[in-house]
Design an enzyme around this catalytic site. Structure first.
Site, PDB file in Angstrom:
ATOM      1  N   GLY A  41      65.565  46.959  48.707  1.00 31.25           N
ATOM      2  CA  GLY A  41      65.993  45.642  49.187  1.00 31.25           C
ATOM      3  C   GLY A  41      67.383  45.613  49.797  1.00 31.25           C
ATOM      4  N   ASN A  54      68.141  45.442  52.995  1.00 26.68           N
ATOM      5  CA  ASN A  54      68.152  44.390  54.034  1.00 26.68           C
ATOM      6  C   ASN A  54      68.242  43.005  53.386  1.00 26.68           C
ATOM      7  OD1 ASN A  54      67.721  45.389  56.934  1.00 26.68           O
ATOM      8  ND2 ASN A  54      66.304  46.658  55.772  1.00 26.68           N
ATOM      9  N   LEU A  88      55.432  46.194  51.711  1.00 29.44           N
ATOM     10  CA  LEU A  88      54.453  47.157  52.220  1.00 29.44           C
ATOM     11  C   LEU A  88      53.021  46.638  52.314  1.00 29.44           C
ATOM     12  CD1 LEU A  88      55.814  50.394  50.485  1.00 29.44           C
ATOM     13  CD2 LEU A  88      56.144  49.636  52.851  1.00 29.44           C
ATOM     14  N   ILE A 144      50.136  41.023  55.324  1.00 28.58           N
ATOM     15  CA  ILE A 144      50.269  39.577  55.061  1.00 28.58           C
ATOM     16  C   ILE A 144      48.929  38.903  55.386  1.00 28.58           C
ATOM     17  CG2 ILE A 144      51.490  37.456  55.751  1.00 28.58           C
ATOM     18  CD1 ILE A 144      53.167  39.471  54.100  1.00 28.58           C
ATOM     19  N   HIS A 169      60.923  46.761  61.344  1.00 30.28           N
ATOM     20  CA  HIS A 169      60.278  48.071  61.321  1.00 30.28           C
ATOM     21  C   HIS A 169      61.310  49.095  61.803  1.00 30.28           C
ATOM     22  CE1 HIS A 169      56.969  50.922  61.441  1.00 30.28           C
ATOM     23  NE2 HIS A 169      57.474  51.361  62.592  1.00 30.28           N
ATOM     24  N   GLU A 216      69.709  48.291  61.044  1.00 33.23           N
ATOM     25  CA  GLU A 216      68.798  47.237  60.543  1.00 33.23           C
ATOM     26  C   GLU A 216      69.594  46.113  59.908  1.00 33.23           C
ATOM     27  OE1 GLU A 216      65.489  48.336  58.093  1.00 33.23           O
ATOM     28  OE2 GLU A 216      65.272  50.273  59.056  1.00 33.23           O
TER      29      GLU A 216
HETATM   30  C1  GRF Z   1      63.475  49.476  56.093  1.00 36.07           C
HETATM   31  O1  GRF Z   1      63.651  50.705  56.699  1.00 36.07           O
HETATM   32  C2  GRF Z   1      62.580  48.595  56.934  1.00 36.07           C
HETATM   33  O2  GRF Z   1      62.664  48.873  58.295  1.00 36.07           O
HETATM   34  C3  GRF Z   1      61.214  48.925  56.426  1.00 36.07           C
HETATM   35  O3  GRF Z   1      61.382  49.150  55.058  1.00 36.07           O
HETATM   36  C4  GRF Z   1      62.715  49.559  54.785  1.00 36.07           C
HETATM   37  C5  GRF Z   1      63.256  48.650  53.752  1.00 36.07           C
HETATM   38  O4  GRF Z   1      64.508  49.068  53.299  1.00 36.07           O
HETATM   39  N1  GRF Z   1      60.271  47.894  56.762  1.00 36.07           N
HETATM   40  P1  GRF Z   1      65.296  48.185  52.263  1.00 36.07           P
HETATM   41  O5  GRF Z   1      64.374  47.923  51.070  1.00 36.07           O
HETATM   42  O6  GRF Z   1      65.695  46.911  52.924  1.00 36.07           O
HETATM   43  O7  GRF Z   1      66.475  49.025  51.869  1.00 36.07           O
END
Ligand code: GRF
Length: 297
Positions: free
Chosen positions: A94, A96, A172, A175, A191, A261
């Site tokens: 998590g 992000n 993962l 949806i 992504h 990201e």
């Molecule tokens: C990220 O690389 C995102 O692009 C992908 O899953 C990963 C999640 O990373 N969908 P985090 O859990 O936010 O560290």
């Protein structure tokens, strides 16, 4: 605070309003307002054959003035925009989610993370949510785990929490259509590759970065897109680029992409919460620049 939305993409990627066809503003409540109807009308006018005729030139100029005026009115109305409520979906660490949460706390994002949804109740994202007083919901339901929600229950819970937008950040599971239909044009995913390359079922985690390196691609980077009923196929909203170095391991590339990201997702979430997403008439979503509302990328 310094506006950061210029980082979304290079300045050259911004298109002037005059080059665009009809646009519609994101928010359904706003898009039906007379103001937006006028903006759409003017966009169409400015788009129609600009000739050297002085009369047409005057018309175009006055239309542009009108657009500028309407946009400055809209800038003022941003002050009154409701703080958006977000639900973030995670399956892992998590990072992000954390960076968006911090941006909500420090005011860069005009929103609040009200709910964390996860399929793994003990993942890093869920632990962080509990530590920060964010409600955690488990979805989907699993055998032997009475806490998991059905899709209908999840939609009801999100509605009860008055969620405006759903932000997928490393979730993962696919949806379900029912959730997509309940939140049209309101669910984003990130992504870790430049879609449409290296996306779709099976492309997740290190598999993405290994495939990028094996392909010989010289650039990679995150893509943020709206979510449809398939993996990674919804309309692309924003991308940023990082180099793929000759000596890169998948882990090194993943770390470089993840850093981007965090920036990109915060900037895009800020734009979403400020209602700066517009939809071109061919269905492509664009982000209105904060500094220059005539520009889109
Ligand atoms: C990220 O690389 C995102 O692009 C992908 O899953 C990963 C999640 O990373 N969908 P985090 O859990 O936010 O560290």
């Amino acid at each position: 605070m310094e506006p950061r939305v210029t980082c979304l993409c290079p300045k050259s990627n911004f298109s002037s309003l005059t080059n665009l066809k009809k646009l519609s503003l994101f928010s359904p409540s706003i898009s039906h307002s007379p103001l937006v109807k006028s903006v759409n009308m003017v966009c169409l006018k400015t788009n129609s054959h600009i000739t050297s005729s002085p009369i047409r030139g005057c018309l175009v100029q006055s239309s542009l003035k009108k657009v500028e005026h309407l946009i400055s009115e809209r800038e003022h109305s941003l002050v009154k925009i409701k703080r958006k409520k977000l639900a973030v979906f995670v399956s892992g660490g998590g990072s992000n989610f954390r960076s968006i949460h911090e941006a909500c706390i420090n005011g860069f994002v005009h929103g609040e993370i009200a709910v964390l949804v996860t399929n793994k109740g003990d993942c890093g994202g869920a632990v962080y949510a509990r530590e920060n007083g964010i409600q955690v919901l488990q979805f989907p339901s699993k055998k032997g785990e009475p806490d998991g929600l059905s899709t209908s229950d999840l939609v009801t819970a999100l509605r009860n929490a008055e969620i405006d937008f759903v932000i997928l950040a490393g979730y993962l599971k696919l949806i379900p259509l029912q959730l997509i239909q309940a939140y049209p044009r309101s669910i984003l995913n990130i992504h870790p590759s430049l879609l449409p390359a290296f996306g779709g079922k099976g492309y997740y985690g290190m598999k993405v970065h290994k495939a990028v390196i094996a392909s010989g691609a010289r650039y990679s980077g995150p893509t943020i897109h709206f979510v449809d009923e398939h993996y990674d196929t919804g309309r692309i909203l924003a991308q940023s680029i990082v180099p793929v170095l000759a000596t890169d391991t998948a882990e090194e590339l993943a770390a470089r992409v993840l850093k981007e990201e965090h920036k990109l997702y915060v900037d895009v979430t800020a734009a979403l919460c400020e209602e700066r997403i517009v939809w071109r008439d061919d269905g492509v979503p664009l982000i209105q620049s904060k500094e220059n509302p005539n520009n889109y990328c």
